[in-house]
Each structure stands twice: as C-alpha cells, then as structure tokens.
Motif scaffolding. Structure first.
Motif, PDB file in Angstrom:
ATOM      1  N   ASP A 452       5.463   0.993  -1.980  1.00 35.08           N
ATOM      2  CA  ASP A 452       6.909   0.925  -2.180  1.00 35.08           C
ATOM      3  C   ASP A 452       7.656   1.175  -0.869  1.00 35.08           C
ATOM      4  O   ASP A 452       8.668   0.525  -0.580  1.00 35.08           O
ATOM      5  CB  ASP A 452       7.329   1.957  -3.232  1.00 35.08           C
ATOM      6  CG  ASP A 452       8.770   1.784  -3.668  1.00 35.08           C
ATOM      7  OD1 ASP A 452       9.103   0.705  -4.168  1.00 35.08           O
ATOM      8  OD2 ASP A 452       9.553   2.733  -3.491  1.00 35.08           O
ATOM      9  N   PHE A 453       7.139   2.099  -0.067  1.00 36.22           N
ATOM     10  CA  PHE A 453       7.765   2.415   1.215  1.00 36.22           C
ATOM     11  C   PHE A 453       7.731   1.199   2.143  1.00 36.22           C
ATOM     12  O   PHE A 453       8.720   0.874   2.813  1.00 36.22           O
ATOM     13  CB  PHE A 453       7.031   3.599   1.849  1.00 36.22           C
ATOM     14  CG  PHE A 453       7.471   3.952   3.242  1.00 36.22           C
ATOM     15  CD1 PHE A 453       8.819   4.016   3.575  1.00 36.22           C
ATOM     16  CD2 PHE A 453       6.541   4.213   4.223  1.00 36.22           C
ATOM     17  CE1 PHE A 453       9.221   4.351   4.856  1.00 36.22           C
ATOM     18  CE2 PHE A 453       6.935   4.537   5.507  1.00 36.22           C
ATOM     19  CZ  PHE A 453       8.279   4.603   5.818  1.00 36.22           C
ATOM     20  N   LEU A 454       6.579   0.509   2.192  1.00 40.18           N
ATOM     21  CA  LEU A 454       6.487  -0.681   3.031  1.00 40.18           C
ATOM     22  C   LEU A 454       7.455  -1.769   2.569  1.00 40.18           C
ATOM     23  O   LEU A 454       8.112  -2.426   3.382  1.00 40.18           O
ATOM     24  CB  LEU A 454       5.057  -1.234   3.007  1.00 40.18           C
ATOM     25  CG  LEU A 454       3.998  -0.476   3.807  1.00 40.18           C
ATOM     26  CD1 LEU A 454       2.638  -1.121   3.627  1.00 40.18           C
ATOM     27  CD2 LEU A 454       4.354  -0.420   5.278  1.00 40.18           C
ATOM     28  N   GLN A 455       7.549  -1.944   1.252  1.00 42.95           N
ATOM     29  CA  GLN A 455       8.385  -3.018   0.728  1.00 42.95           C
ATOM     30  C   GLN A 455       9.870  -2.712   0.863  1.00 42.95           C
ATOM     31  O   GLN A 455      10.638  -3.513   1.407  1.00 42.95           O
ATOM     32  CB  GLN A 455       8.034  -3.263  -0.743  1.00 42.95           C
ATOM     33  CG  GLN A 455       6.658  -3.871  -0.942  1.00 42.95           C
ATOM     34  CD  GLN A 455       6.293  -3.995  -2.408  1.00 42.95           C
ATOM     35  OE1 GLN A 455       6.572  -3.105  -3.213  1.00 42.95           O
ATOM     36  NE2 GLN A 455       5.668  -5.088  -2.774  1.00 42.95           N
ATOM     37  N   ARG A 456      10.275  -1.544   0.381  1.00 40.85           N
ATOM     38  CA  ARG A 456      11.704  -1.236   0.336  1.00 40.85           C
ATOM     39  C   ARG A 456      12.218  -0.602   1.616  1.00 40.85           C
ATOM     40  O   ARG A 456      13.334  -0.866   2.049  1.00 40.85           O
ATOM     41  CB  ARG A 456      12.001  -0.309  -0.842  1.00 40.85           C
ATOM     42  CG  ARG A 456      11.647  -0.913  -2.183  1.00 40.85           C
ATOM     43  CD  ARG A 456      12.180  -0.055  -3.316  1.00 40.85           C
ATOM     44  NE  ARG A 456      11.754  -0.544  -4.612  1.00 40.85           N
ATOM     45  CZ  ARG A 456      12.211  -0.059  -5.759  1.00 40.85           C
ATOM     46  NH1 ARG A 456      13.084   0.931  -5.768  1.00 40.85           N
ATOM     47  NH2 ARG A 456      11.771  -0.538  -6.908  1.00 40.85           N
ATOM     48  N   GLY A 457      11.381   0.227   2.212  1.00 40.07           N
ATOM     49  CA  GLY A 457      11.853   0.949   3.387  1.00 40.07           C
ATOM     50  C   GLY A 457      11.687   0.192   4.685  1.00 40.07           C
ATOM     51  O   GLY A 457      12.477   0.359   5.615  1.00 40.07           O
ATOM     52  N   LEU A 458      10.650  -0.682   4.750  1.00 41.32           N
ATOM     53  CA  LEU A 458      10.358  -1.328   6.026  1.00 41.32           C
ATOM     54  C   LEU A 458      10.404  -2.850   5.942  1.00 41.32           C
ATOM     55  O   LEU A 458      10.119  -3.530   6.925  1.00 41.32           O
ATOM     56  CB  LEU A 458       8.974  -0.880   6.519  1.00 41.32           C
ATOM     57  CG  LEU A 458       8.851   0.623   6.796  1.00 41.32           C
ATOM     58  CD1 LEU A 458       7.413   0.991   7.108  1.00 41.32           C
ATOM     59  CD2 LEU A 458       9.757   1.028   7.948  1.00 41.32           C
ATOM     60  N   GLY A 459      10.730  -3.388   4.788  1.00 38.79           N
ATOM     61  CA  GLY A 459      10.923  -4.823   4.674  1.00 38.79           C
ATOM     62  C   GLY A 459       9.658  -5.656   4.737  1.00 38.79           C
ATOM     63  O   GLY A 459       9.715  -6.850   5.022  1.00 38.79           O
ATOM     64  N   ILE A 460       8.485  -5.036   4.486  1.00 37.01           N
ATOM     65  CA  ILE A 460       7.232  -5.790   4.434  1.00 37.01           C
ATOM     66  C   ILE A 460       7.013  -6.166   2.975  1.00 37.01           C
ATOM     67  O   ILE A 460       6.519  -5.372   2.166  1.00 37.01           O
ATOM     68  CB  ILE A 460       6.069  -4.965   5.004  1.00 37.01           C
ATOM     69  CG1 ILE A 460       6.345  -4.679   6.481  1.00 37.01           C
ATOM     70  CG2 ILE A 460       4.743  -5.700   4.839  1.00 37.01           C
ATOM     71  CD1 ILE A 460       5.325  -3.808   7.140  1.00 37.01           C
ATOM     72  N   ARG A 461       7.392  -7.375   2.642  1.00 37.11           N
ATOM     73  CA  ARG A 461       7.490  -7.747   1.228  1.00 37.11           C
ATOM     74  C   ARG A 461       6.144  -7.805   0.527  1.00 37.11           C
ATOM     75  O   ARG A 461       6.044  -7.486  -0.646  1.00 37.11           O
ATOM     76  CB  ARG A 461       8.203  -9.099   1.106  1.00 37.11           C
ATOM     77  CG  ARG A 461       9.685  -9.023   1.469  1.00 37.11           C
ATOM     78  CD  ARG A 461      10.339 -10.380   1.403  1.00 37.11           C
ATOM     79  NE  ARG A 461       9.830 -11.258   2.459  1.00 37.11           N
ATOM     80  CZ  ARG A 461      10.186 -12.527   2.603  1.00 37.11           C
ATOM     81  NH1 ARG A 461      11.031 -13.077   1.751  1.00 37.11           N
ATOM     82  NH2 ARG A 461       9.704 -13.258   3.584  1.00 37.11           N
ATOM     83  N   GLN A 462       5.097  -8.234   1.250  1.00 36.31           N
ATOM     84  CA  GLN A 462       3.804  -8.377   0.606  1.00 36.31           C
ATOM     85  C   GLN A 462       2.971  -7.122   0.806  1.00 36.31           C
ATOM     86  O   GLN A 462       2.229  -6.987   1.777  1.00 36.31           O
ATOM     87  CB  GLN A 462       3.082  -9.610   1.168  1.00 36.31           C
ATOM     88  CG  GLN A 462       3.804 -10.913   0.905  1.00 36.31           C
ATOM     89  CD  GLN A 462       3.996 -11.179  -0.579  1.00 36.31           C
ATOM     90  OE1 GLN A 462       3.127 -10.879  -1.399  1.00 36.31           O
ATOM     91  NE2 GLN A 462       5.139 -11.732  -0.948  1.00 36.31           N
ATOM     92  N   ALA A 463       3.110  -6.181  -0.086  1.00 31.70           N
ATOM     93  CA  ALA A 463       2.313  -4.956  -0.081  1.00 31.70           C
ATOM     94  C   ALA A 463       1.876  -4.678  -1.513  1.00 31.70           C
ATOM     95  O   ALA A 463       2.640  -4.919  -2.457  1.00 31.70           O
ATOM     96  CB  ALA A 463       3.106  -3.779   0.485  1.00 31.70           C
ATOM     97  N   ALA A 464       0.646  -4.204  -1.673  1.00 26.04           N
ATOM     98  CA  ALA A 464       0.118  -3.990  -3.017  1.00 26.04           C
ATOM     99  C   ALA A 464      -0.653  -2.672  -3.068  1.00 26.04           C
ATOM    100  O   ALA A 464      -1.391  -2.335  -2.135  1.00 26.04           O
ATOM    101  CB  ALA A 464      -0.798  -5.146  -3.430  1.00 26.04           C
ATOM    102  N   TYR A 465      -0.483  -1.967  -4.150  1.00 28.37           N
ATOM    103  CA  TYR A 465      -1.196  -0.705  -4.369  1.00 28.37           C
ATOM    104  C   TYR A 465      -2.568  -1.004  -4.963  1.00 28.37           C
ATOM    105  O   TYR A 465      -2.674  -1.546  -6.067  1.00 28.37           O
ATOM    106  CB  TYR A 465      -0.365   0.170  -5.309  1.00 28.37           C
ATOM    107  CG  TYR A 465      -1.088   1.362  -5.896  1.00 28.37           C
ATOM    108  CD1 TYR A 465      -1.902   2.180  -5.119  1.00 28.37           C
ATOM    109  CD2 TYR A 465      -0.927   1.695  -7.247  1.00 28.37           C
ATOM    110  CE1 TYR A 465      -2.548   3.273  -5.649  1.00 28.37           C
ATOM    111  CE2 TYR A 465      -1.566   2.795  -7.794  1.00 28.37           C
ATOM    112  CZ  TYR A 465      -2.380   3.577  -6.992  1.00 28.37           C
ATOM    113  OH  TYR A 465      -3.024   4.667  -7.527  1.00 28.37           O
TER     114      TYR A 465
END
Length: 939
Positions: A452-465
């Motif tokens: 979530d931090f990568l996606q929302r905080g840093l704008g890296i849209r393709q991240a998966a847990y």
C-alpha cells in the motif's frame, strides 16, 4: 528383500568390455547395496571362463548361461526369476558406472509416482550421449544433448522425460514382474526400453532423468551401429511395431522437431509441464536455511515448479561464498527440483552456445522463450533487469522486494544518529531502489502495508502483497514441556546483529532480575566475536544449526527485540508456526497483522521488554492463548497453499481469475501494445507477427487488423495495408483509429483529397483524445489541409497537460503556422517550447531551437535598404538573445521585428532598457558564431 537393487548385466562376447564393466561396477558401488546378475547370451569367446572366475572372487554375483542368444529382450527377461531387489537396473556390458552413480537412482525411485529412472550417459571422449530423451509422433527419438558438454547446466537438472535408454535404466521390480518383463514383440532388441517407459507412464507413473547418476557408454559395441545389418536392423523393424502398439499415444506426442539446441529442452519440458518458462535471478542460489529472504524466494521457486512451470535460475555465484559457505548443495537442491541453474562464475560452454558470440548472461536470456522473470531484490536482480531491457526482450518482470531496503536504511540512520554521508547514501539508495521498481511490471512485498505504501505513498502502481510461507508443526508441545528463551537470527544481517547486541547489553540484565538463570539461546548463522563476548554462563550462542525445530518446539518464549528494519520478521512467524509465543518490539511485529495480548506481547524499552518476557514465561493461561492464536494466524495467512495461490494468481492468473473481464482485457491490451512497441522501435516484422496473433485470438476485434495495416505501411506495402483495412470487422470500437489508418493508406496512394475529406469528417466529431487529435492534425497537414491541421493541433493543446506531449504539439503547430505564413505565430509556439526545455533542463532541444528560431526571425525582419541588415547566419546567433530578452521582460515571445526595425531607424524613440539590449545585439552580430554563443550565456 536382501538387497535394495538387483543389477542385470547382459553380455554376448566382447569379453574385454564386460570385464571393464564389472570392474567399474565393483570399484564405484557399495557392494552391500546391490546384487549382480550376469546373463551370458551364449558367448563364444572367453566370456564364460571370465565370469566363473569373477563370481568366485566377488560377493552377490549370479551368472546365468543361455545356450542360445536370446537378444536383449529374452536375455534380460530370463533373469527376472533371479531378481531379489526392490529395484532392478538394466546395465549394458559396454558401460562403466562412475563414482556415486547408484544412490541418486534409489533416491529418485523414492519420488512420488516414480516408475523408472535413467542415467546421464557419456561417451568415452567425455561428450554427452544422452540426458533423457523425447519421442516424436513418428516414433523417432531424440537423445537430448547428444555430443554436447555433459556439465552444461541444461543437462544437470532432474526432470521427467519420455524415456531413458535401456543401457542404464532402473525400474520397480514389482512393476517389471507385473508386465512379464520386456514385451516379446520387440525380440531380439530395440524399442523394448522405449516401450517399457511408455508402459510406465500408461500406468500413471513417471520416467525420470537423474543427472547425478553418470555412466560412460561405449555405444554399439555389442550390436554395432549399422542399421542395415545384424541386430541393428531391428531398430527400424521394431519402430513400426512400436507405432502399431502406441498409435493413440503417439498422436499426443510432438511432431518431429529439432535434433539439437536449446529448443529441444524446451520441447521436453513443455511435453510434461506445459506451462510458460520462468527466469529467476539473484546473486546466489537461495540459502534457505540461513536467510529469511532466501527461504521466501526458495518457496516461490518451489511453487512455480510444483505448478508445472519451467524454471531457469541465473546467479552470479554458484560455488563458494566467503568465508565458509559452499553454495554447491544449494545448487543441487534447485536442480533436484527440476530447475536449470546457470552460474556466471562457473559458466559451462556448450555446443548449443557456439553460434552465439554473446556473454554468458545474454546467452541464457536469449536462449529461452521466457514469459516471466522473477528477480530477487533490487540489489541482486537489478543486473539481470538491465540486460533484459537492453536486449529488448519481451517478458513480464516481477521483483520481490523482500523488504523495502531504503526504509530499513532510513531507520538504521536514525537509530545510529547517522552521519551526513550515511544520509546521502540513504537518499541515493532510495532513488535507485524506486527507479528499479518502476522498470518492473510488479513488485512483490512481504506485507500489505508495504504494498500500500508503494502504491499510494510513492506512486508505484504495480505492487502486490505476497506473504512469506512458514511451516506448521503437527506436534505443538505444551507449556510444561518447554523451557528457555530463544532469539532466531542470521547475524550477518545488520538489523539482527543490532537486535542481538541490544538484547545482550540492555535487556538481558533485566531478564536476569525477573527470571534468574533461565536459559537463553541465540540461534543463527554468523555470530561475531563482539556478540559472543557479551554472553553469560546461562546464554548459548549456537551459530548456524541444520534444523531449527529443536529450538522452536522446546523453547517457551521467542524474543524479537528488533529496533529497525522493514518487511516481515520471519523469526516471529516461524516461532508461531511451532506454537511458540513471542515478545516483540513494535517494529519487529509490523506488517504481520498481530494484536498485542491476542497473539503477541509488545514492548519497546528494555525494562518493559523483560517484564513482558517474565509475564509470558510464568502465566500459563496467557501463554496458551498466545500460542493458540499465533498458530492459527500462521495457518490462515502463511500456509503453503495460501501463499502458492497468491503468487501464481499474481504471476499467471488462474482459469477462474481469467474469467474476470479485467484479466481478459489486460491480455488483449498487452498483445496490441506489444505490436505497437515493436512497430515504434522499427521491428516491423515482429510487429506483423504480434498483430497477426491478435487477429488469430480476437478475430472480431478491429485493433489487430488496424495494427497489421500500420505495420505494412511502415514497410511501404500500401496494397497489403489497404487489403487488411478492408477486412477489418465493423465495430464502433476503434473506428477513429480505423479512419485515420484508412487515410494513411489513401495518402500512400497519393489520394490527398479523399484522405482530407475523411479526416475533416472525423474532426467534426466530439473527439477528446489528444493522441487522436495530434495524429489527425499531422495527417490533415500532410493531405494539404493547413488550416484544418492548425485547428486540430490547437484543440489538442487545450486537452493536454503532459509537458513532452505539449512540446510535440507546439513544434508541429509551429510548422503548420510557417506554412500558413504566420511566422510570428510560429515564433510564439517555439518560444514556449524553449521555455519548457529550460524548465526540464533539456539542453539538446534548447540548442536545436536556436537554429530554427534564427531562421524564422530572418523571415520576419523586412528588408531595409538604408539599414545594415543582419545576415541570416547572424540572426541565428541572435535568436537565443532575442528569446532570453523577451523572457527577461516578461513578454510572451521574442523581440518583434518591428521593435528591432524601429531601433535601427529611430534609436531615440526606444526605451532605455531596450536601447541597451539592442546595443548589445549590434555588438553580438559582429562577432563570430562561437563568440556570440559565449556572449549569450553571459547576457
């Protein structure tokens, strides 16, 4: 049974080879592990005497003498009644087994579903004869790797195959008896071993190639190699019998294909796995018993292999890791899984590579049809990522972050009161890490929070847990069966060493006050002397241990005194999987979804940490609650089944997920986009292939036809493009692009009038896509519609905020305005572009405008006979000064020709600031171009 293995050696004359075979067998095999049955097929040389002498001096030897030559089939079948072993091995008398050949075969037969296992056969000159084989639909065969380097990674991994040669083949004795031996229809020889392997698979069992079992084979010493005479002529005769028996099965086999090369391996693997090839890469093979991140990556590889994917592992180092760790066992573990392992520091040249004068890493990358790459961390996987991008390879790239390294480094800086250089190192590292992530298709994180931090905080849209996997103990000892405290850690990892030092120097004194002499164990690889010096007489620092279970199942409380870090803390989850409750810092428990007092106790200062340990150590009810809840937490979130499902559905959507419209759309989008990427990079033939694939898979979609027509146009094939456009299905989707492509075809045939009418009709619609508007305007201009082009491009400018697109639009609009005679308007557009270049520090584009604007200013200045008119060359040098002057006074464009002309005719009417500027310009115009440029930069 008396012995595990019965070895049958069949011989007919060639006594020297038989003697050599038997000598090697006893020299390289534990005699307690086998019995030997030698079948003499009516030899006429000194073979009988030699066998009698050999049997008298060697244990476990049975000799069977046939009065006539029964061939390979009859000779081996007649020995079946004498077999006592659980497994039987057929061994040609022209073979020489190598050291360590037998145990791997026995180990292979213990694999679930194993019915037969074959060896790596090597010629006496050291080249490879066979690494398993494939049978084609016409019943011809292919020995994989023949005449190649037997040590090449492609031939060193365990895998399922169609067949293995009967020259050295192991089968289950009970199965061979059930079959009644080799099928007598193949008497005297040939295809009986292939038939046996097909029968094994027909019964739902598997035939495996075992690369660790190496046997030298002097091929053809008994039957020869000429297929037109002797026993060898039965090779073609029996092929027809094999086709007759296995006609239905052969229809499922691949058509006759390549005899050599990497494609054969892909064909063999696809025969049994049938799923896309995956590249995995890291600096080293995963040391799953030493590092938590490596264990996580190892599990990912397991899940890919278990689900049927072909995995190739690329590592920089596969030999030794200083100071004391051999990587060879980790390589062998991967190969045993069926993974092909390439080590760049131990690259084995192979004939399949000779035609490719490439560095080893590029040979691996270009020698396979990888659909996806799974890279271990930005620090280790980055070097492979760079090569993939440089080679332009099309594969989806997944990177496991393990943890967010920059977050851990930042916390480390803060805890240590980091020096400026450490903070600079943090900033540079963060920028590099995020830049690497942005080049991937998806970044895996070990916690949902980091994703979530990568996606929302840093704008890296393709991240998966994708969670870690942790084992669940079936036997969880209770409160009274446990004693002591345990801290699990790989001490080569800085956060773990910091935690251990913190535990020993600050927490342990409080523990001794609370619990007295309770034993404390620090378990893990690489503890330094500085840590060992802090241990008291009740503290044990074990170093690396082969198994953690004795500590996890016997210790009462686990400790996680982590002060900084990122990602998930495996030590905490592993303990919970054994029912061991933990006391942790807040940082140590982050990202796992734990709750204080429910499944963990949290404390962040030494005294509180020790009190929590004492409370948990002595409170049975609390201990049992945390033990039970922690175990259930791991079962629900971190089991093999759940993690495998998440990983595979992320990398390769399952059939159920594929039903979602978003997934179907994405596959279509990727294909179409792939075609245009190739077209844009000038690879028209590849683009054609890609768009044909779109047409094949999605015949009702117009995008494939439109893309193919564009590819033809790029190659100058207007007729083919027009024919393709004519076949495009009628659909509202893509009609705008259809019209634009149709207009391009018309322009290719020189039909500008018709093309312009089509384009103007399109322009009259409510279009809001800036890319359509841009292309529309460009084509209108090409068709002669200058005013229409100006309107379309100006409209596109009102729709677009992206700077690079606006630069492109304004540049095109300037060209249109010049054609319309509006030089001042063109200068205004280029001046705006120049300002954009300044904003983004694009000096190359900035300097290119100098020439263009100088030429336009020369056109704008009216001739004045009474004045000394600057030459066009001088005006090109003046262009930057004129532009910068306009910017200095807040103007929208450069100094106008009217103002310049006024200055030359009536200098007294010009404001002082402008007179000063023009005085400088007059001096500049008299200088050389190089000096003028220097003047511009200091103006």
């Amino acid at each position: 049974m008396a012995t595990p293995v019965s070895i049958i050696v069949l011989c007919y004359n060639k006594v020297a080879y038989t003697k050599q075979c038997l000598r090697a067998l006893y020299a390289n095999t534990d005699t307690s592990r086998f019995e030997l049955i030698v079948v003499d097929n009516a030899s006429s040389d000194s073979t009988p005497d030699m066998l009698a002498e050999f049997a008298a001096s060697h244990p476990n030897v049975k000799v069977i003498r046939n009065e006539e030559n029964l061939g390979f089939v009859g000779g081996n079948n007649c020995a079946l009644g004498s077999v006592e072993g659980e497994y039987v091995i057929f061994l040609n008398n022209d073979t020489e087994v190598q050291p360590g050949w037998l145990p791997p075969l026995v180990e292979t037969m213990a694999e679930p579903g194993a019915g037969a296992a074959g060896c790596k056969l090597v010629y006496p000159d050291g080249t490879l004869q066979e690494a398993g084989g494939i049978i084609y639909s016409d019943a011809t065969g292919n020995n994989f790797g023949k005449f190649d380097n037997p040590n090449h990674p492609e031939y060193c991994s365990f895998r399922e195959v169609d067949y293995c040669s009967g020259a050295a083949l192991m089968v289950r004795t009970d199965l061979f008896r059930e079959l009644g031996g080799f099928d007598a229809r193949y008497q005297p020889a040939y295809y009986e071993d292939t038939d046996l392997c097909f029968t094994v698979r027909e019964k739902g069992l598997k035939v495996f190639y075992e690369p660790r079992s190496v046997v030298v084979h002097h091929e053809g010493k008994t039957a020869g190699t000429d297929v037109t005479k002797g026993f060898k002529r039965f090779q073609e005769i029996n092929r027809e019998k094999f086709i007759e028996k296995w006609a239905a099965e052969l229809r499922k086999q691949p058509a006759p294909g390549p005899k050599t090369g990497a494609n054969v391996r892909a064909l063999i693997d696809r025969r049994f796995r049938g799923k896309p090839q995956v590249l995995a890469a890291a600096d080293e093979p995963p040391q799953y018993d030493r590092q938590g991140g490596a264990l996580r990556f190892y599990h990912f590889l397991q899940y890919l292999v278990e689900s049927g994917h072909q995995v190739t592992y690329l590592a920089r180092n596969v030999t030794e890791r200083p100071p004391d760790v051999s990587l060879v066992p980790y390589v062998e573990r991967l190969r045993r899984m069926g993974v092909v392992v390439h080590g760049l520091n131990a690259f084995q040249p192979s004939k399949m590579d000779v035609s490719q004068p490439l560095p080893p890493i590029q040979r691996v990358l270009t020698g396979h049809d990888f659909e996806a790459a799974l890279l271990f961390s930005h620090r280790e996987g980055g070097f492979v990522l760079n090569h993939i991008k440089a080679l332009g390879l099309r594969m989806r790239i997944f990177m496991d972050s393990v943890d967010l390294h920059f977050l851990r480094k930042g916390r480390e800086c803060r805890r240590s009161g980091g020096s400026p250089s450490r903070w600079v190192d943090y900033a540079e590292g963060k920028a590099q890490e995020l830049a690497t992530y942005r080049q991937t298709d998806c970044v895996f994180t070990a916690t949902a929070e980091e994703s979530d931090f990568l996606q929302r905080g840093l704008g890296i849209r393709q991240a998966a847990y994708v969670p870690d996997t942790f084992p669940l103990s079936r036997d969880v000892p209770g409160f009274d069966e446990r004693e002591g405290l345990v801290f699990l850690a790989g001490f080569r990892h800085a956060p773990n060493l910091d935690a251990a030092m913190y535990l020993m120097s600050e927490i342990l004194p409080h523990i001794r006050k609370e619990l007295g002499d309770v034993p404390l164990y620090l378990v893990g690889d690489g503890p330094p002397d500085s840590l060992k010096k802090l241990a008291d007489e009740h503290t044990v620092i074990t170093g690396w241990v082969p198994k953690l279970e004795p500590y996890l199942s016997k210790m009462r409380v686990g400790l996680v005194p982590i002060n900084y870090g990122a990602g998930i803390k495996g030590k905490l989850c592993r303990a919970m999987g054994y029912g061991t409750p933990n006391v942790s810092t807040t940082v140590g428990a982050e990202g796992i979804g734990l709750t204080h007092e429910k499944n963990v106790l949290l404390a962040d200062d030494p005294a509180s940490f020790a009190k929590a340990i004492a409370r948990l150590y002595n409170d049975r009810e609390l201990w049992e609650r945390l033990s039970r809840n922690g175990y259930e937490h791991i079962r629900e979130r971190h089991s093999r089944e759940s993690v495998s499902r998440i990983l595979l559905s992320t990398m390769f959507p399952t059939e159920t997920i594929a039903e979602f419209r978003q997934v179907r759309d994405m596959r279509f989008f990727d294909l179409v986009a792939g075609g245009y990427v190739r077209l844009e990079s000038g690879r028209q033939a590849e683009a054609q292939s890609e768009f044909r694939k779109v047409i094949e898979l999605y015949p009702d979609a117009g995008e494939g036809y439109i893309g193919l027509a564009r590819a033809y146009l790029a190659q100058g094939k207007a007729r083919e493009a027009q024919a393709t456009i004519a076949r495009t299905p009628e659909s509202e989707t893509g009609r705008q692009e259809f019209t634009i492509t149709q207009a391009r075809c018309l322009l290719a045939f020189g039909r500008k009038g018709i093309a312009l009418k089509l384009l103007n009709d399109l322009a009259s619609r409510d279009l809001f896509d800036v890319f359509f508007m841009e292309e529309l305007g460009t084509l209108q201009f090409a068709a002669g519609g200058r005013e229409e082009a100006q309107q379309s491009l100006e409209r596109a400018l009102t729709l677009e905020n992206d700077m690079s697109t606006r630069v492109r639009l304004r540049t095109a609009l300037a060209e249109v305005k010049v054609a319309l005679g509006d030089v001042h308007g063109a200068l205004e557009q280029l001046s705006a572009v120049s300002q954009m270049y300044i904003d983004i520090n694009e000096l190359q584009g900035f300097h290119a405008l100098d020439v263009k604007m100088g030429e336009l200013i020369a056109q704008a200045l009216p001739p004045a006979a009474e004045l000394a008119q600057p030459t066009p060359e001088e005006l090109r040098d003046l262009a930057p000064v004129l532009r910068l002057t306009g910017m200095r006074v807040g103007r929208l464009g450069p100094i106008s020709s009217r103002e310049y002309h006024l200055h030359r005719a009536r200098p007294e009417a010009v404001p002082d600031w402008l007179a000063e500027v023009f005085g400088a310009l007059d001096g500049l115009a008299r200088r050389s171009a190089g000096q003028g440029n220097v003047q511009v930069r200091t103006f």
